[in-house]
Design a protein around this motif. Structure first.
Motif: not given
Length: 163
Positions: A36-40
């Protein structure tokens, strides 16, 4: 948690015959906090799809390791309780503590026959693609352009019969 297990046709046949799936090295993919953090941005559905695609790419490695394997990517979706997050390996990677019983199967995703040539070529160059070889990346993209077909758990015996 919904997990995505990379597999091959032979592994899928074993799953159906034995009633449980043992993931290679206990590795699966899922919508994790790190993913989730890896995607804006992105909905849960979009991020789940990203985890499924990571499992499909891992399936290419399994296909490449098999002798005379069937060149179709396979991803098994299951709903499990206990996983260990492994963001040190990759954003979507989780580790399982044991086999996944057939009762937890949510769906099976498999390439159609028309993807076989592209999948075989991609399986042969997956390591080179990971190391930045542009031609290999292009070959990998050809395989990934094929969408995986979705099958419900009760369709698994019929799917395997038709392969």
């Amino acid at each position: 948690m919904r997990i995505y297990l990379p597999a091959t046709i032979a592994m899928l046949r074993d799953f159906e015959a034995n009633g449980e799936f043992r993931a290679r090295s206990g590795t699966a993919f899922a919508l994790t906090p790190a993913l989730r953090e890896a995607y804006a941005s992105g909905s849960d559905e979009e991020l789940e799809y990203a985890a499924l695609l990571d499992a499909a790419r891992a399936s290419l490695r399994l296909i490449g390791a098999e002798e005379k394997g069937e060149p179709r990517r396979v991803v098994i979706s299951a709903d499990v309780e206990n996983v260990t997050l492994r963001p040190d390996l990759d954003a979507a990677v989780v580790r399982l503590d044991g086999p996944v019983p057939m009762s937890l199967l949510a769906a099976v995703h498999v390439d159609a026959a028309e993807a076989e040539e592209a999948v075989a070529a991609a399986a042969a160059v997956i390591d080179a693609a990971d190391l930045g070889d542009e031609d290999a990346e292009f070959t990998l993209g050809d395989a990934e352009d094929h969408e995986l077909a979705w099958y419900a758990p009760q369709e698994l015996p019929f799917l395997l019969e038709l392969l």
